[in-house]
Design a protein around this motif. Sequence first.
Motif, short mmCIF file in Angstrom:
data_model
loop_
_atom_site.label_atom_id
_atom_site.label_comp_id
_atom_site.label_asym_id
_atom_site.label_seq_id
_atom_site.Cartn_x
_atom_site.Cartn_y
_atom_site.Cartn_z
N THR A 165 5.12 52.89 -21.66
CA THR A 165 3.72 53.31 -21.63
C THR A 165 3.08 53.17 -23.00
OG1 THR A 165 4.17 54.87 -19.84
CG2 THR A 165 2.17 55.24 -21.13
N ILE A 166 3.80 53.59 -24.02
CA ILE A 166 3.25 53.50 -25.38
C ILE A 166 3.14 52.03 -25.79
CG2 ILE A 166 3.46 54.33 -27.74
CD1 ILE A 166 3.16 56.48 -25.45
N ASP A 167 4.12 51.21 -25.40
CA ASP A 167 4.05 49.78 -25.69
C ASP A 167 2.85 49.13 -25.00
OD1 ASP A 167 6.35 49.95 -27.21
OD2 ASP A 167 7.68 49.24 -25.60
N ALA A 168 2.49 49.64 -23.82
CA ALA A 168 1.38 49.07 -23.06
C ALA A 168 0.02 49.50 -23.59
CB ALA A 168 1.50 49.48 -21.59
N LEU A 169 -0.02 50.57 -24.36
CA LEU A 169 -1.29 51.18 -24.75
C LEU A 169 -2.23 50.22 -25.49
CD1 LEU A 169 -2.96 53.72 -24.55
CD2 LEU A 169 -1.72 54.65 -26.51
N PRO A 170 -1.76 49.45 -26.49
CA PRO A 170 -2.70 48.52 -27.15
C PRO A 170 -3.31 47.52 -26.19
CG PRO A 170 -0.71 48.80 -28.48
CD PRO A 170 -0.44 49.43 -27.15
N THR A 171 -2.51 46.99 -25.27
CA THR A 171 -3.03 46.03 -24.30
C THR A 171 -4.05 46.68 -23.38
OG1 THR A 171 -0.94 44.81 -24.31
CG2 THR A 171 -2.41 44.42 -22.45
N ILE A 172 -3.79 47.91 -22.96
CA ILE A 172 -4.74 48.64 -22.12
C ILE A 172 -6.06 48.84 -22.85
CG2 ILE A 172 -5.22 50.88 -21.04
CD1 ILE A 172 -2.19 51.06 -20.42
N LEU A 173 -5.99 49.28 -24.09
CA LEU A 173 -7.21 49.55 -24.86
C LEU A 173 -8.00 48.27 -25.12
CD1 LEU A 173 -5.76 52.20 -27.33
CD2 LEU A 173 -7.30 52.61 -25.40
N ARG A 174 -7.30 47.18 -25.41
CA ARG A 174 -8.01 45.91 -25.60
C ARG A 174 -8.65 45.44 -24.29
NH1 ARG A 174 -3.45 44.75 -29.02
NH2 ARG A 174 -2.40 43.71 -27.27
N GLY A 175 -7.93 45.65 -23.18
CA GLY A 175 -8.48 45.26 -21.89
C GLY A 175 -9.72 46.06 -21.52
N LEU A 176 -9.70 47.35 -21.81
CA LEU A 176 -10.88 48.17 -21.56
C LEU A 176 -12.05 47.70 -22.41
CD1 LEU A 176 -9.31 51.75 -21.41
CD2 LEU A 176 -10.03 50.33 -19.48
N ALA A 177 -11.78 47.43 -23.68
CA ALA A 177 -12.85 46.99 -24.58
C ALA A 177 -13.46 45.67 -24.13
CB ALA A 177 -12.31 46.87 -26.00
N SER A 178 -12.63 44.79 -23.58
CA SER A 178 -13.14 43.51 -23.12
C SER A 178 -14.10 43.66 -21.95
CB SER A 178 -11.98 42.59 -22.73
OG SER A 178 -11.37 43.02 -21.52
N ARG A 179 -14.01 44.78 -21.26
CA ARG A 179 -14.92 45.07 -20.14
C ARG A 179 -16.03 46.03 -20.55
NH1 ARG A 179 -10.65 46.40 -15.24
NH2 ARG A 179 -9.10 44.81 -15.78
N SER A 180 -16.12 46.30 -21.83
CA SER A 180 -17.10 47.27 -22.35
C SER A 180 -16.89 48.65 -21.75
CB SER A 180 -18.53 46.79 -22.08
OG SER A 180 -18.78 45.56 -22.74
N LEU A 181 -15.61 49.00 -21.56
CA LEU A 181 -15.25 50.34 -21.10
C LEU A 181 -14.62 51.10 -22.27
CD1 LEU A 181 -13.66 49.53 -17.61
CD2 LEU A 181 -15.86 50.64 -18.04
N GLN A 182 -15.11 52.29 -22.52
CA GLN A 182 -14.63 53.08 -23.63
C GLN A 182 -13.63 54.12 -23.12
OE1 GLN A 182 -17.76 55.17 -25.65
NE2 GLN A 182 -16.48 55.74 -27.41
N ALA A 183 -12.55 54.33 -23.85
CA ALA A 183 -11.58 55.37 -23.53
C ALA A 183 -12.07 56.68 -24.15
CB ALA A 183 -10.20 55.03 -24.05
N VAL A 184 -12.37 57.67 -23.30
CA VAL A 184 -12.92 58.94 -23.77
C VAL A 184 -12.11 60.11 -23.22
CG1 VAL A 184 -15.23 57.95 -23.95
CG2 VAL A 184 -14.57 59.17 -21.86
N ALA A 185 -12.28 61.27 -23.83
CA ALA A 185 -11.63 62.47 -23.35
C ALA A 185 -12.29 62.96 -22.05
CB ALA A 185 -11.69 63.56 -24.42
N MET A 186 -11.56 63.73 -21.26
CA MET A 186 -12.07 64.22 -19.98
C MET A 186 -13.37 64.99 -20.15
SD MET A 186 -10.73 63.63 -16.99
CE MET A 186 -11.75 64.92 -16.29
N THR A 187 -13.45 65.85 -21.14
CA THR A 187 -14.66 66.66 -21.30
C THR A 187 -15.89 65.81 -21.59
OG1 THR A 187 -13.98 67.05 -23.61
CG2 THR A 187 -13.51 68.79 -22.01
N ARG A 188 -15.67 64.64 -22.18
CA ARG A 188 -16.81 63.74 -22.40
C ARG A 188 -17.11 62.94 -21.14
NH1 ARG A 188 -17.67 58.98 -26.96
NH2 ARG A 188 -19.62 58.22 -26.08
N LEU A 189 -16.08 62.53 -20.40
CA LEU A 189 -16.31 61.72 -19.21
C LEU A 189 -17.17 62.45 -18.19
CD1 LEU A 189 -15.46 59.02 -17.75
CD2 LEU A 189 -13.74 60.40 -16.56
N VAL A 190 -16.94 63.76 -18.04
CA VAL A 190 -17.65 64.51 -17.01
C VAL A 190 -18.80 65.33 -17.58
CG1 VAL A 190 -15.60 64.60 -15.55
CG2 VAL A 190 -16.06 66.49 -17.14
N ALA A 191 -19.15 65.10 -18.83
CA ALA A 191 -20.25 65.86 -19.44
C ALA A 191 -21.58 65.56 -18.78
CB ALA A 191 -20.32 65.54 -20.93
#
Length: 290
Positions: A264-290
Amino acid sequence: MSEENPVVGRRALIGGGLASAVGVGLGVAACSPSSPQPEASPASSTTGGSPPTPAASSPDAPGTSGPGASPTTTGASSASATDAVPALLRTPGPDVRRGPTSVRAVALTFHGAGDPALTRRALQILADHGAHVTVFAVGTWLSGHPELGRAIVAAGHDLGNHTWSHQTLPRLSAAAARTEIEKGARAVAAIDGSSPYLFRPSGTPSSTPTIRTAARASGYARCISYDVDPSDYQDPGAAAVAARTLAGVQPGSIVSLHLGHPGTIDALPTILRGLASRSLQAVAMTRLVA
């Protein structure tokens, strides 16, 4: 869910006396059982549905005065008392499975347990990418490694409750479920800046009426579920974890991941780059549902 609002302030401590930590869990079992659990409610969205009527308070349930009892605010600073808490997390309702689809963001949520070195590595990767996540910590793990809880909060991530010892919650009695949630809540509350609003049941992707009643007793108006599960706890390898995650995420998704698995930790950089390529930001739960 209880009609009482939980305590205002993300650093508030959960009230009630309980035994001190008695062990440190270094692993975490899957929270997505292959067969449905008895009494499990259907998966629900962030809105709609009436909560069940709270059950009567159990006389032997520790640290509560009945379902919906609000935690005390011991030790909260004046600044924390005015912290903005999303209304969704203060409002009784069904499990939160995803955030609004109108936002270009997703919540990567981690079950907090396992080798501390993996957590430290994850925090560095997240910092390098400017990403924020939510860690639902197992109480025994957090009590054994409070410095990790402090590091999580200091980096701007959400820290919530994933029960005390990661039992399969739907199999427990009402009293045992309340104890698991309450003790987990106290372990999280011991970390300054943690959230008393974020709870994820262990051993099940969805809450049950018994779990929801037990959660209300510790001040949790809702349980947090997820809509994307790459089954990283089965250790399919980093490439599979990343591919499954990116194949499932949409705006507003909540992803279930586990800190204690190297893939999972090895996959994390690829996940974050993939999200960025779709203009999706990784945010905390309290921000997502704010």
